[in-house]
Design a protein around this motif. Structure first.
Motif, short mmCIF file in Angstrom:
data_model
loop_
_atom_site.label_atom_id
_atom_site.label_comp_id
_atom_site.label_asym_id
_atom_site.label_seq_id
_atom_site.Cartn_x
_atom_site.Cartn_y
_atom_site.Cartn_z
N TRP A 255 0.76 -1.16 0.01
CA TRP A 255 -0.06 -0.05 0.13
C TRP A 255 0.92 1.35 0.02
O TRP A 255 0.68 2.18 -0.74
CB TRP A 255 -0.97 -0.04 1.15
CG TRP A 255 -1.60 1.23 1.06
CD1 TRP A 255 -1.29 2.13 2.20
CD2 TRP A 255 -2.76 1.70 0.70
NE1 TRP A 255 -2.62 3.23 1.89
CE2 TRP A 255 -3.23 3.04 0.98
CE3 TRP A 255 -3.34 1.35 -0.57
CZ2 TRP A 255 -4.23 3.82 0.28
CZ3 TRP A 255 -4.54 2.02 -1.29
CH2 TRP A 255 -4.70 3.24 -0.67
N THR A 256 1.76 1.28 0.69
CA THR A 256 2.75 2.27 0.89
C THR A 256 3.51 2.73 -0.45
O THR A 256 3.74 3.73 -0.91
CB THR A 256 3.86 2.23 2.00
OG1 THR A 256 3.42 1.82 3.34
CG2 THR A 256 4.88 3.31 2.31
N GLU B 92 0.65 4.00 -2.95
CA GLU B 92 -0.01 4.95 -2.45
C GLU B 92 0.20 6.25 -3.17
O GLU B 92 -0.91 6.96 -3.83
CB GLU B 92 0.03 5.35 -1.03
CG GLU B 92 -0.81 6.48 -0.50
CD GLU B 92 -0.57 6.52 1.17
OE1 GLU B 92 -1.44 6.98 1.51
OE2 GLU B 92 0.39 6.04 1.69
N ARG B 93 1.37 6.36 -3.55
CA ARG B 93 1.71 7.85 -4.48
C ARG B 93 1.16 7.57 -5.76
O ARG B 93 0.31 8.58 -6.53
CB ARG B 93 3.28 7.93 -4.52
CG ARG B 93 3.77 8.72 -3.45
CD ARG B 93 5.22 8.96 -3.39
NE ARG B 93 5.87 8.57 -2.39
CZ ARG B 93 7.01 7.57 -2.50
NH1 ARG B 93 7.45 7.20 -3.71
NH2 ARG B 93 7.38 7.30 -1.32
#
Length: 116
Positions: free
Chosen positions: A69-70, A73-74
């Motif tokens: 997810w990290t 995410e961008r």
């Protein structure tokens, strides 16, 4: 007298056999109970180990999900911004198109009114 000795010997053998059989049964029961206790302990340890492994697996899955997810995410935020920009452009173009249609319709109605 021979008969008494034979009877005594037979009774002694029967009593000895019964005592031996009783000792055998007691020893066998003791062995079985001990084995059952050990098996119960082993099963309990195995269950505890399995629960621990399941918890570790769940933690690893959560860490991987968070990491993914990290990472993404961008990109997701950029995509959402791009979608918002496209929706805004669409709205502007639709408004212009609606205005142009309305003006052309007014012109047409005006021409029809002049013709009649």
């Amino acid at each position: 007298m021979n008969f008494h000795w034979s009877l005594a010997l037979l009774v002694s053998l029967l009593i000895g056999s019964a005592l031996g059989f009783l000792a055998y049964r007691l020893y066998r029961n003791w062995i079985r109970n001990t084995a059952e206790e050990e098996a119960t302990e082993i099963v309990g340890d195995a269950k505890a180990e399995l629960e621990l492994q399941e918890l570790e697996h769940k933690e690893q899955v959560q860490e991987i999900e968070l990491e993914l997810w990290t990472k993404e995410e961008r990109e997701l935020l950029k995509t959402e911004e791009h979608i918002a920009e496209l929706e805004e452009i669409f709205s502007e173009k639709k408004q212009k198109s609606d205005n142009a249609y309305s003006q052309e319709r007014q012109k047409l109605l005006s021409l029809e009114a002049d013709v009649v």
